[in-house]
Design a protein around this motif. Structure first.
Motif, PDB file in Angstrom:
ATOM      1  N   UNK A 318       0.856  -1.173   0.000  1.00 42.26           N
ATOM      2  CA  UNK A 318       0.000   0.000   0.000  1.00 42.26           C
ATOM      3  C   UNK A 318       0.899   1.232   0.000  1.00 42.26           C
ATOM      4  N   UNK A 319       0.576   2.181  -0.928  1.00 44.15           N
ATOM      5  CA  UNK A 319       1.384   3.383  -1.088  1.00 44.15           C
ATOM      6  C   UNK A 319       0.526   4.608  -0.843  1.00 44.15           C
ATOM      7  N   UNK A 320       1.194   5.709  -0.421  1.00 42.75           N
ATOM      8  CA  UNK A 320       0.476   6.976  -0.377  1.00 42.75           C
ATOM      9  C   UNK A 320       0.581   7.648  -1.741  1.00 42.75           C
ATOM     10  N   UNK A 321       0.018   8.843  -1.864  1.00 47.10           N
ATOM     11  CA  UNK A 321      -0.024   9.506  -3.166  1.00 47.10           C
ATOM     12  C   UNK A 321       1.362   9.933  -3.661  1.00 47.10           C
ATOM     13  N   UNK A 325       5.751   3.808   1.060  1.00 42.25           N
ATOM     14  CA  UNK A 325       5.083   2.586   1.496  1.00 42.25           C
ATOM     15  C   UNK A 325       4.352   2.842   2.813  1.00 42.25           C
ATOM     16  N   UNK A 326       3.061   2.515   2.831  1.00 37.13           N
ATOM     17  CA  UNK A 326       2.270   2.572   4.068  1.00 37.13           C
ATOM     18  C   UNK A 326       2.181   1.203   4.729  1.00 37.13           C
ATOM     19  N   UNK A 327       2.126   0.138   3.905  1.00 40.94           N
ATOM     20  CA  UNK A 327       1.991  -1.221   4.438  1.00 40.94           C
ATOM     21  C   UNK A 327       2.523  -2.190   3.406  1.00 40.94           C
ATOM     22  N   UNK A 342      14.517  -3.152   3.101  1.00 40.77           N
ATOM     23  CA  UNK A 342      14.185  -2.307   1.942  1.00 40.77           C
ATOM     24  C   UNK A 342      12.681  -2.129   1.811  1.00 40.77           C
ATOM     25  N   UNK A 343      11.926  -3.251   1.835  1.00 38.65           N
ATOM     26  CA  UNK A 343      10.462  -3.189   1.724  1.00 38.65           C
ATOM     27  C   UNK A 343       9.890  -3.044   3.127  1.00 38.65           C
ATOM     28  N   UNK A 344       9.689  -1.816   3.540  1.00 32.95           N
ATOM     29  CA  UNK A 344       9.168  -1.546   4.887  1.00 32.95           C
ATOM     30  C   UNK A 344       8.362  -0.244   4.839  1.00 32.95           C
ATOM     31  N   UNK A 349       8.886   3.550  -2.979  1.00 34.64           N
ATOM     32  CA  UNK A 349       8.750   2.458  -3.927  1.00 34.64           C
ATOM     33  C   UNK A 349       9.959   2.385  -4.855  1.00 34.64           C
ATOM     34  N   UNK A 350      10.632   3.523  -5.083  1.00 35.40           N
ATOM     35  CA  UNK A 350      11.793   3.551  -5.965  1.00 35.40           C
ATOM     36  C   UNK A 350      12.876   2.589  -5.460  1.00 35.40           C
TER      37      UNK A 350
END
Length: 550
Positions: A318-321, A325-327, A342-344, A349-350
């Protein structure tokens, strides 16, 4: 409901109870009169509609029956033209005469249904039918007396083809005429639907008016009088801190209540202040209690959400605008081999895309992926795509916008499903090609209706009928008697277990290939472990061997 009726009564200050009851009775009488008139008109239109519908259905069936009869006669004529054997040609001629009599009977029945405005059009059509019948009758007689060569000589001319063409045009005109009338009936049916809707709405209004009148009488007259009587009794007993009900009404009930209110108005004001203070304190306590409950519920909801995301079968991100990453769950990290460092939450996202590109698990450049994602977020466009990674895996991605901005996506490994689908498709193609090209005739029927659902090329050649004419029909509908009944009885016996599994010999009369001696092996086919769903028949043509042995 009681409060709504009280407000409604209070919104009509200039009318007394007598005025309100009289107005309601008058409105009810008008609505009943309108409903009665509308029902009578709808009944008359309904009778006219169904009369017209039955007439159109009858003539439409005659168009189809006539066209089918003409087609059958033409097919018998082709049989005469193509038959080299005089006896075979005579059989086609006899069959053609029978079908011509059937055609004449159909047209005569149709003529009885013709309305006056169609007389001229039908008269021309009837003349051409008579010409067609006369010509085909003479052709059959020439075939019986001389042979098929005489029939070919008689039929090979432009005049006969012109009659056939004009006959087709007449049928087209009649069909279009009846189609136009059917559309007109459809339009009338739509109008009747609107009338029925109006009558239904009117009936609903009457019912609502009756219910409203009953409730208004109960809650507007009887209950207010009972309320005032109870309050009066309590005031007489010494309890003067009471609110007098219905004191603000401007009709007879209001005047009675106002008299009681004037009697204890002073004491009532003091009681109202005390109750107001108690109510404020109670509301404050309720607010504090609700606040504590909401805090506990928020913590519990977050815990349940975390548990649900962690136990999902799909990877989730889940991403913000802005692309942060939000979740993200562990399934997403495992799917693309991205470490939790990295994925946290909070990472961009980049960074995740750069790691995936480094591992060869991203088809395009990270910058291009981000640009396309920002465009989808801007447009609010949800997508479901399947992406094949460099390692051969197929990932199904379902993504959609989040209310208030942002993006959510699920990633699922669909490799096994897609490979299974491809294997199944190859197997189905191989089986279809095998059945289509084996020399034996193979047909399959539905176990319940006995309608043909599969026919291979050898079966077409054996029966002399195209598979498009066999699919969806039963043996009784396809074969003449007694062949049709015999085939259906044999199928029922096999499905019920009353027949042996060994092949059975039959002599059948095919629709387009004459009598044939065949050996049939019937195999019930079940879907799973339930009852048979299909009956598969493998048919071997032994006609030539039987004739040679004879």
């Amino acid at each position: 409901m009681r409060e709504l009726l009280r407000r409604f009564n209070g919104s009509l200050p200039s009318f007394t109870l007598n005025d309100k009851i009289s107005a309601a009775a008058a409105a009810f009488a008008v609505l009943v009169l309108l409903l009665t008139l509308g029902a009578l008109a709808a009944l008359r239109e309904q009778r006219q509609f169904y009369g017209g519908l039955e007439a159109l259905a009858a003539v439409s069936r005659n168009v189809e029956r006539t066209n089918a009869a003409i087609y059958a006669v033409v097919m018998e004529s082709r049989g005469i033209y193509m038959s080299q054997d005089r006896n075979v040609a005579r059989r086609y001629a006899d069959s053609q005469l029978a079908k011509l009599r059937q055609l004449t009977k159909i047209v005569e029945e149709w003529q009885e249904l013709v309305v006056p405005e169609d007389t001229e059009l039908f008269a021309g059509f009837k003349r051409r039918i008579d010409q067609f019948v006369a010509f085909r009758t003479e052709m059959a007689r020439q075939t019986i007396s001389v042979g098929s060569s005489a029939a070919r000589a008689l039929g090979d001319n432009d005049d006969n083809r012109a009659v056939r063409t004009a006959l087709n045009e007449d049928l087209e005109k009649l069909s279009r005429l009846y189609d136009d009338r059917m559309h007109e009936l459809g339009r009338l049916a739509d109008e009747r639907g609107l009338v029925s809707f109006f009558l239904g709405g009117l009936g609903a209004v009457i019912v609502a008016l009756i219910a409203t009148a009953a409730l208004a009488l109960r809650w507007g007259v009887l209950m207010p009088l009972l309320d005032i009587a109870r309050v009066t009794d309590r005031i007489a007993a010494g309890r003067i801190k009471l609110k007098i009900p219905h004191a603000r009404r401007h009709d007879e009930i209001g005047r009675v209540a106002h008299a009681v209110e004037t009697y204890q108005n002073g004491a009532f004001r003091l009681q109202e202040l005390e109750e107001h203070e108690i109510e404020i304190e109670r509301q404050y306590t309720d607010i504090l209690r609700d606040h504590e409950r909401l805090e506990q519920g928020a913590l519990s909801s977050q815990q349940r959400l975390d548990a649900a995301v962690a136990n999902m079968a799909q990877g989730l991100i889940m991403l913000d605008s802005f692309g942060y990453v939000l979740m993200v769950n562990d399934q997403y990290r495992k799917l693309y081999s991205v470490p939790a460092s990295i994925a946290k939450p909070g990472a961009h996202l980049r960074e995740i895309l750069a790691h995936r590109a480094k591992l060869g698990l991203l088809r395009e450049k990270p910058s291009e992926f981000l640009a396309a994602l920002r465009e989808r977020i801007k447009e609010g466009r949800a997508e479901i795509v399947e992406v094949e990674l460099a390692d051969g895996r197929i990932i199904r991605i379902s993504e959609r916008p989040i209310t208030g901005g942002g993006w959510i996506a699920t990633h699922e490994d669909f490799t096994a499903q897609r490979r299974a689908e491809r294997k199944l498709a190859r197997a189905e193609y191989f089986l279809a090609a095998l059945l289509e090209n084996i020399p034996q005739a193979v047909v399959a029927k539905d176990a319940q209706s006995l309608r043909y659902v599969f026919v291979n090329r050898a079966a077409e050649q054996l029966f002399g009928v195209l598979r498009s004419e066999m699919i969806g029909r039963t043996p009784r509908e396809l074969f003449s008697e007694p062949t049709g009944s015999m085939l259906e009885e044999a199928a029922h016996d096999q499905l019920a277990g009353r027949a042996a599994e060994e092949p059975r010999a039959h002599t059948i009369v095919t629709p387009g290939n004459g009598p044939r001696d065949v050996i049939v092996r019937r195999l019930p086919v079940a879907a799973g472990t339930g009852e048979p769903k299909y009956l598969l028949s493998i048919i071997e043509d032994r006609t030539l061997q039987q004739r040679a042995a004879a």
